[in-house]
Design a protein around this motif. Structure first.
Motif, PDB file in Angstrom:
ATOM      1  N   HIS A  33       0.830  -1.208   0.000  1.00 47.46           N
ATOM      2  CA  HIS A  33       0.000   0.000   0.000  1.00 47.46           C
ATOM      3  C   HIS A  33       0.864   1.259   0.000  1.00 47.46           C
ATOM      4  N   THR A  34       0.581   2.176  -0.920  1.00 50.88           N
ATOM      5  CA  THR A  34       1.179   3.531  -0.983  1.00 50.88           C
ATOM      6  C   THR A  34       2.700   3.521  -0.964  1.00 50.88           C
ATOM      7  N   ASN A  35       3.300   2.585  -1.684  1.00 45.05           N
ATOM      8  CA  ASN A  35       4.754   2.560  -1.825  1.00 45.05           C
ATOM      9  C   ASN A  35       5.179   3.258  -3.116  1.00 45.05           C
ATOM     10  N   ILE A  36       6.423   3.717  -3.164  1.00 50.40           N
ATOM     11  CA  ILE A  36       7.036   4.250  -4.383  1.00 50.40           C
ATOM     12  C   ILE A  36       7.978   3.178  -4.916  1.00 50.40           C
ATOM     13  N   ALA A  37       7.629   2.597  -6.051  1.00 48.20           N
ATOM     14  CA  ALA A  37       8.429   1.534  -6.668  1.00 48.20           C
ATOM     15  C   ALA A  37       8.756   1.974  -8.092  1.00 48.20           C
ATOM     16  N   SER A  38       9.593   2.965  -8.212  1.00 51.59           N
ATOM     17  CA  SER A  38       9.870   3.619  -9.493  1.00 51.59           C
ATOM     18  C   SER A  38      11.369   3.649  -9.778  1.00 51.59           C
ATOM     19  N   ASP A  39      11.688   3.942 -11.054  1.00 56.35           N
ATOM     20  CA  ASP A  39      13.074   4.165 -11.476  1.00 56.35           C
ATOM     21  C   ASP A  39      13.968   2.960 -11.216  1.00 56.35           C
ATOM     22  N   THR A  40      13.419   1.752 -11.316  1.00 57.36           N
ATOM     23  CA  THR A  40      14.238   0.552 -11.213  1.00 57.36           C
ATOM     24  C   THR A  40      14.640   0.091 -12.608  1.00 57.36           C
ATOM     25  N   THR A  41      15.565  -0.847 -12.666  1.00 50.48           N
ATOM     26  CA  THR A  41      15.948  -1.412 -13.962  1.00 50.48           C
ATOM     27  C   THR A  41      15.068  -2.595 -14.357  1.00 50.48           C
ATOM     28  N   GLY A  42      14.172  -3.029 -13.465  1.00 49.74           N
ATOM     29  CA  GLY A  42      13.272  -4.134 -13.756  1.00 49.74           C
ATOM     30  C   GLY A  42      11.823  -3.730 -13.580  1.00 49.74           C
ATOM     31  N   ASP A  43      11.022  -4.591 -12.961  1.00 52.77           N
ATOM     32  CA  ASP A  43       9.622  -4.296 -12.672  1.00 52.77           C
ATOM     33  C   ASP A  43       9.502  -3.468 -11.397  1.00 52.77           C
ATOM     34  N   GLY A  44       8.512  -2.568 -11.393  1.00 46.38           N
ATOM     35  CA  GLY A  44       8.259  -1.820 -10.170  1.00 46.38           C
ATOM     36  C   GLY A  44       7.730  -2.717  -9.067  1.00 46.38           C
ATOM     37  N   ILE A  45       6.637  -3.440  -9.341  1.00 41.06           N
ATOM     38  CA  ILE A  45       6.061  -4.394  -8.400  1.00 41.06           C
ATOM     39  C   ILE A  45       5.803  -5.684  -9.159  1.00 41.06           C
ATOM     40  N   SER A  46       6.305  -6.808  -8.640  1.00 43.48           N
ATOM     41  CA  SER A  46       6.080  -8.088  -9.306  1.00 43.48           C
ATOM     42  C   SER A  46       5.520  -9.088  -8.306  1.00 43.48           C
ATOM     43  N   LEU A  47       4.548  -9.876  -8.788  1.00 47.20           N
ATOM     44  CA  LEU A  47       3.913 -10.895  -7.970  1.00 47.20           C
ATOM     45  C   LEU A  47       4.020 -12.220  -8.715  1.00 47.20           C
ATOM     46  N   GLY A  48       4.841 -13.107  -8.187  1.00 48.08           N
ATOM     47  CA  GLY A  48       5.032 -14.405  -8.811  1.00 48.08           C
ATOM     48  C   GLY A  48       4.444 -15.509  -7.959  1.00 48.08           C
ATOM     49  N   LEU A  49       3.461 -16.233  -8.494  1.00 50.84           N
ATOM     50  CA  LEU A  49       2.833 -17.354  -7.793  1.00 50.84           C
ATOM     51  C   LEU A  49       2.359 -16.932  -6.402  1.00 50.84           C
ATOM     52  N   SER A  50       1.814 -15.746  -6.332  1.00 50.72           N
ATOM     53  CA  SER A  50       1.387 -15.172  -5.053  1.00 50.72           C
ATOM     54  C   SER A  50      -0.102 -14.879  -5.103  1.00 50.72           C
ATOM     55  N   ARG A  51      -0.812 -15.110  -3.998  1.00 52.86           N
ATOM     56  CA  ARG A  51      -2.261 -15.056  -3.995  1.00 52.86           C
ATOM     57  C   ARG A  51      -2.795 -14.098  -2.933  1.00 52.86           C
ATOM     58  N   ASN A  52      -3.958 -13.548  -3.244  1.00 52.62           N
ATOM     59  CA  ASN A  52      -4.752 -12.793  -2.290  1.00 52.62           C
ATOM     60  C   ASN A  52      -3.986 -11.636  -1.663  1.00 52.62           C
ATOM     61  N   ASN A  53      -3.147 -11.011  -2.452  1.00 53.05           N
ATOM     62  CA  ASN A  53      -2.451  -9.815  -2.000  1.00 53.05           C
ATOM     63  C   ASN A  53      -3.251  -8.572  -2.398  1.00 53.05           C
ATOM     64  N   ASP A  54      -3.258  -7.590  -1.538  1.00 50.25           N
ATOM     65  CA  ASP A  54      -3.957  -6.333  -1.767  1.00 50.25           C
ATOM     66  C   ASP A  54      -2.914  -5.287  -2.155  1.00 50.25           C
ATOM     67  N   VAL A  55      -2.855  -4.992  -3.452  1.00 51.56           N
ATOM     68  CA  VAL A  55      -1.846  -4.076  -3.993  1.00 51.56           C
ATOM     69  C   VAL A  55      -2.575  -2.813  -4.411  1.00 51.56           C
ATOM     70  N   ARG A  56      -2.440  -1.747  -3.629  1.00 49.81           N
ATOM     71  CA  ARG A  56      -3.252  -0.574  -3.911  1.00 49.81           C
ATOM     72  C   ARG A  56      -2.511   0.727  -3.632  1.00 49.81           C
ATOM     73  N   GLU A  57      -2.811   1.708  -4.498  1.00 50.07           N
ATOM     74  CA  GLU A  57      -2.352   3.092  -4.352  1.00 50.07           C
ATOM     75  C   GLU A  57      -0.832   3.208  -4.330  1.00 50.07           C
ATOM     76  N   ASN A  58      -0.183   2.344  -5.077  1.00 51.02           N
ATOM     77  CA  ASN A  58       1.269   2.427  -5.221  1.00 51.02           C
ATOM     78  C   ASN A  58       1.644   3.234  -6.461  1.00 51.02           C
ATOM     79  N   GLN A  59       2.843   3.802  -6.470  1.00 52.22           N
ATOM     80  CA  GLN A  59       3.410   4.494  -7.616  1.00 52.22           C
ATOM     81  C   GLN A  59       4.492   3.607  -8.211  1.00 52.22           C
ATOM     82  N   ALA A  60       4.331   3.205  -9.480  1.00 52.50           N
ATOM     83  CA  ALA A  60       5.307   2.341 -10.145  1.00 52.50           C
ATOM     84  C   ALA A  60       5.581   2.917 -11.524  1.00 52.50           C
ATOM     85  N   SER A  61       6.535   3.821 -11.620  1.00 54.70           N
ATOM     86  CA  SER A  61       6.761   4.598 -12.838  1.00 54.70           C
ATOM     87  C   SER A  61       8.234   4.600 -13.224  1.00 54.70           C
TER      88      SER A  61
END
Length: 424
Positions: free
Chosen positions: A310-338
């Motif tokens: 929630h409400t994290n800044i996941a930007s300016d990386t060389t890969g994915d901002g937020i990645s979910l691999g084989l993961s369930r029932n996660n609430d991913v909301r109001e994040n910045q991934a640019s």
């Protein structure tokens, strides 16, 4: 040498004579100048007036509670064996340095060690370096010990270690540099606080919790760690990590593995060799308000379920901002991934009905790949914003749920979105 403990009669003292008491630790209400010998048991408050050099075993042994040992700018030095200052269970002892020059404890197995039963001790203002196992260790210590304002430098293993069920202690405002193993480690011990410590150049993690519950890591700084800057693993549950920062760790900024119920709040983790935050088989954690920009990846979940991102800044990386691999029932909301080198948010893997991830009101702009990419099925996308990404704004394979309100414009794919309806 004669050592006095308890109370002695005036008649006996007169018989011994003043000359016999020179350099002896005698009971007193306040510390007095003292010359000690290696391995001496101290039963009263003392101020050292000479170095202890090349001690063949222990340097100083605490022999009573409620005393102060002031190293007074002196050196307690060993030959690689024993403990520099050892307390085997006495309460209310302060080990300090009252001089302006450094007081050194060096070249032992352990620099300072508080063992079973110690409580209410203070270890402060020491320079502890070049010891083998730990610079300062609390081993089965009890409650309310404080380790503060020490320089802990160049141990062969850990800088500061809390082990053996030690609980309820404070490690604060220490500087830990160039320790070859872990900077500070809490192992099999609950309810400890590590605050405002500065840790650089550790061979492993700067801060590590292993089977350590209900701890607090607050406003610590880590730099140039040889592994992940901060690690929680082996069932380290229900800890609070808030306001910590790291730069240039060789691995991730913060790793939570096989641990549940932790709160990762407002940490700043940058320039890591891996993602800023990694959750691996870690369930029911809260990840809120963190800045994980400028890493190899931002926030990475692997087989991690029921987390709030929630409400994290996941930007300016060389890969994915937020990645979910084989993961369930996660609430991913109001994040910045640019402005990430790949996708803004990337979810991979099927989930049984009712266990999909919820991607809600996130913002993804100017990523080199898609803004939001969801493969497989049963996930929900609602109210996300995707603008000026090189690929799709939002791409969702069949079987996912369009929660409505997704917006997209200026993305590389003319249709803007696939699998959900987007408005500009």
């Amino acid at each position: 040498m004669i050592r006095l403990s308890g109370t002695a009669s005036p008649r006996w003292l007169a018989a011994v004579g003043a000359a016999a008491l020179v350099g002896v630790a005698v009971p007193a209400q306040s510390a007095h100048a003292t010359v000690l010998t290696c391995g001496q048991t101290v039963t009263t408050s003392v101020v050292l007036t000479a170095d202890l050099l090349n001690c063949p075993g222990d340097g100083i042994v605490v022999g009573a509670g409620a005393i102060t040992i002031d190293l007074n700018g002196r050196t307690v030095d060993g030959i690689g064996l024993g403990t520099g200052i050892r307390n085997n269970g006495f309460a209310g002892v302060t080990v300090t340095n009252g001089a302006a020059t450094a007081a050194r404890v060096e070249q032992f197995d352990y620099g300072v060690r508080l063992n079973a039963g110690t409580s209410g001790n203070v270890v402060e203002k020491l320079t502890v370096h070049n010891n083998e196992f730990s610079g300062i260790e609390l081993n089965s210590a009890h409650l309310n010990n404080t380790v503060r304002n020490n320089l802990v430098d160049r141990q062969s293993h850990s800088g500061i270690a809390i082990t053996g069920g030690t609980g309820g202690n404070l490690i604060a405002d220490n500087t830990l540099t160039n320790n070859q193993g872990l900077g500070a480690v809490v192992r099999n011990s609950p309810d400890n606080r590590l605050e405002r410590n500065r840790i650089t150049g550790s061979g492993g993690s700067a801060l590590a919790l292993e089977n350590a519950d209900r701890g607090t890591l607050l406003a610590n700084t880590a730099g140039d760690s040889g592994d992940a800057a901060i690690t929680l693993r082996l069932g380290s549950d229900n800890n609070l990590l808030q306001g910590n920062s790291s730069v240039r760790s060789a691995d991730a900024g913060l790793v939570v593995a096989d641990s549940t119920g932790n709160r990762l709040l407002s940490n700043n983790l940058h320039n890591s060799g891996d993602s800023g935050i990694v959750l691996q088989a870690a369930h029911g954690n809260t990840v809120t308000g963190n800045d994980v920009s400028r890493n190899t990846g931002g926030i990475e979940l692997s087989s991690a379920n029921n987390n709030l991102i929630h409400t994290n800044i996941a930007s300016d990386t060389t890969g994915d901002g937020i990645s979910l691999g084989l993961s369930r029932n996660n609430d991913v909301r109001e994040n910045q991934a640019s402005r990430n080198g790949s996708k803004g948010i990337h979810a991979v893997g099927d989930a049984p009905a009712g266990t999909g991830n919820q991607l809600i009101r996130n913002t993804t702009t100017a990523n080199q790949g898609d803004g939001v990419y969801v493969s497989k099925s049963v996930h929900t996308l609602q109210g996300n914003i995707a603008r000026d990404n090189k690929g799709w704004g939002v791409y969702a394979e069949p079987g996912n749920t369009d929660g409505g309100g997704n917006r997209a414009s200026g993305n590389g794919q003319a249709a803007q979105c696939q699998g959900v309806v987007c408005i500009p």
